[in-house]
Design an enzyme around this catalytic site. Structure first.
Site, PDB file in Angstrom:
ATOM      1  N   SER A 218       0.852  -1.194   0.000  1.00 16.01           N
ATOM      2  CA  SER A 218       0.000   0.000   0.000  1.00 16.01           C
ATOM      3  C   SER A 218       0.884   1.239   0.000  1.00 16.01           C
ATOM      4  CB  SER A 218      -0.891  -0.017   1.244  1.00 16.01           C
ATOM      5  OG  SER A 218      -1.580   1.208   1.363  1.00 16.01           O
TER       6      SER A 218
ATOM      7  N   GLY B 197       4.214   3.901   3.339  1.00 18.02           N
ATOM      8  CA  GLY B 197       3.967   2.669   2.592  1.00 18.02           C
ATOM      9  C   GLY B 197       3.970   1.506   3.551  1.00 18.02           C
ATOM     10  N   LYS B 198       3.417   0.388   3.171  1.00 14.93           N
ATOM     11  CA  LYS B 198       3.522  -0.840   3.963  1.00 14.93           C
ATOM     12  C   LYS B 198       3.174  -2.004   3.062  1.00 14.93           C
ATOM     13  CE  LYS B 198       4.439  -1.706   8.351  1.00 14.93           C
ATOM     14  NZ  LYS B 198       5.285  -0.857   9.187  1.00 14.93           N
ATOM     15  N   GLY B 199       3.812  -3.145   3.306  1.00 16.66           N
ATOM     16  CA  GLY B 199       3.515  -4.325   2.500  1.00 16.66           C
ATOM     17  C   GLY B 199       3.502  -5.556   3.360  1.00 16.66           C
TER      18      GLY B 199
END
Ligand code: NAD
Length: 417
Positions: free
Chosen positions: A60, A105-107
């Site tokens: 994201s 961001g993050k994943g």
């Protein structure tokens, strides 16, 4: 004390609470509550026995107005689309509150890494890096470690990216081993910002950190280093816990000795403390400072009613439920929020990226000094905003500072097309 709370709804509520104190148009407000894009992908990986397994993965990207997206990658069975969306938003506001030039961001990959061999995890990580390749880069999106990932996974992602791009670009990812371009001081950075926040908080509240009693829930990277650094400043760490329970000594534990025992056996309760407690008992101890450093939603509204600490400094991300936050505000407990207190990790990640881009590496002392400047400046801005705007608590003040910065950067860009 975990409740079934959708983290994305919690993020939206926090943004709403803070935006109520700012002049934000409704359409713009919605923009501040949603990611710009989310990659959802399915990775096919060959296992050691020759079979193929599919894994769902996400990335994201929340808001690019202040700079490239930045945030970790987690490997956990509980990873979901809403979780990465929320975590990417918290990263955007965390970067803004300490004023480093990144969006959030993050994943994550839906996987329990304990169930797979190292070779399988390498193939999985390289498959994810291949999917991420078009959307990451040192000027686009810079991943980092998160739950169940570390230097090993970062090095695989860097290698996959550099090989496919035929380039040398260590700044595409942070949290690397020092030999691959990692920064000095990164491992201690989160615990250090927790200590700095606590030191500034006690000073602001006109309390003495020297001799203050401290309880730390969660004795991993963030919690154990925060405990050691607080002890170095003269605080008395009386209780620390992990998932096995809590070690308690009203006269003060030896933070380093507890850490060494935990490293040997895996559990803090194996340390020879005068007493052991449950995690709930630790969270409700009568101490000057409580540091939740384990998981999200550790303190719910019921538990918050029983908390006896005067000050809470959040090392973990989201350790209080929104209802617990309301109860603690009502009860005048001073809560210094995660997006400031644990921002040391991302701040030193930023220093790593700066060093990678300059190909010029800093001493640990310089890293620690620069980090102190960032956290102290952010703390001062937060408390000034809290007073000037007469805000209900420090969390709202942190979000007001952060949202104001993201908003101004977004508005200067305008709406296009
Ligand atoms: P870690 O895995 O090193 O440590 C977590 C600790 O919490 C472990 O000791 C574990 O036993 C303990 N724990 C788990 N469940 C518990 C429970 N129910 N009660 C008590 N203890 C429990 O993780 P970490 O890197 O220290 O991260 C901890 C928190 O800090 C997370 O919320 C993470 O997102 C946040 N954080 C960490 C960093 C970082 O750089 N490490 C940066 C920002 C935020």
């Amino acid at each position: 004390m975990s409740e079934e709370i959708n983290p994305f709804e919690s993020l939206r509520e926090q943004v709403d609470d803070a935006a109520a104190h700012l002049d934000v148009r409704p359409g713009t407000l919605e923009r501040l509550k949603r990611p710009e894009r989310v990659l959802e992908t399915n990775l096919s990986v060959e296992l050691d026995d020759g079979s193929i397994e599919m894994f769902r993965a996400y990335r994201s990207q929340f808001n690019g107005a202040r700079g490239p997206y930045k945030g970790g990658i987690r490997y956990h069975p509980g990873v979901s689309r809403d979780e990465v969306k929320a975590l990417s938003g918290w990263m955007a506001y965390k970067c803004a509150v300490v004023d480093i030039p990144y969006g959030g961001g993050k994943g994550g990959i839906v996987v329990d890494p304990d169930d797979y061999s190292e070779a399988e995890l390498e193939r999985l990580t390289r498959a994810f890096a291949t999917e991420l390749r078009p959307i990451i880069g040192e000027n686009r999106d810079i991943p980092a470690p998160d739950v169940n990932t570390g230097r090993r996974e970062m090095n695989w992602i860097k290698d996959t990216y550099e090989t496919l791009e035929n380039t040398t670009e260590p700044g595409v990812i942070t949290g690397k081993a020092p030999e691959s371009g990692g920064s000095a001081g990164r491992v201690e950075a989160t615990g250090r910002s927790v200590m700095l926040t606590a030191r500034e908080a006690f000073d602001y509240l006109e309390k003495e950190i020297e001799g203050a009693t401290v309880a730390v829930q969660g004795y991993g990277n963030a919690g154990s280093i925060a405990a050691k650094l607080l002890e170095d400043r003269g605080a008395s760490v009386v209780a620390v816990s992990d998932s096995s329970g809590a070690a308690y000594d009203p006269d003060g534990l030896d933070a380093q000795a507890v850490k060494e025992r935990k490293d040997e056996t895996g559990d803090v309760v194996d340390y020879d403390a005068p007493e052991t407690l449950s995690n709930e008992e630790l969270l409700t101890l009568d101490v000057d400072l409580l540091v939740p450093a384990a998981l999200e939603n550790a303190i719910d509204a019921d538990l918050a009613a029983d908390v006896r600490a005067d000050v809470i400094v959040e090392a973990a991300n989201g350790p209080l439920t929104p209802d617990a936050d309301d109860v603690l505000t009502e009860r005048d407990v001073s809560v210094f929020p995660d997006i400031l207190a644990n921002a040391g990790g991302v701040t030193v990640s930023y220093f790593e990226w700066v060093q990678n881009r300059q190909r010029f590496y800093w001493s640990e002392q310089r890293v620690n000094d620069e980090l102190e400047t960032v956290i102290v400046d952010a703390f001062d801005r937060l408390t000034t905003t809290f007073e000037d705007r007469d805000l209900p608590n420090f969390r709202t003040a942190a979000y007001v500072v952060a949202i104001d910065r993201v908003l101004r950067a977004s508005e200067q860009g305008g709406v296009w097309p």
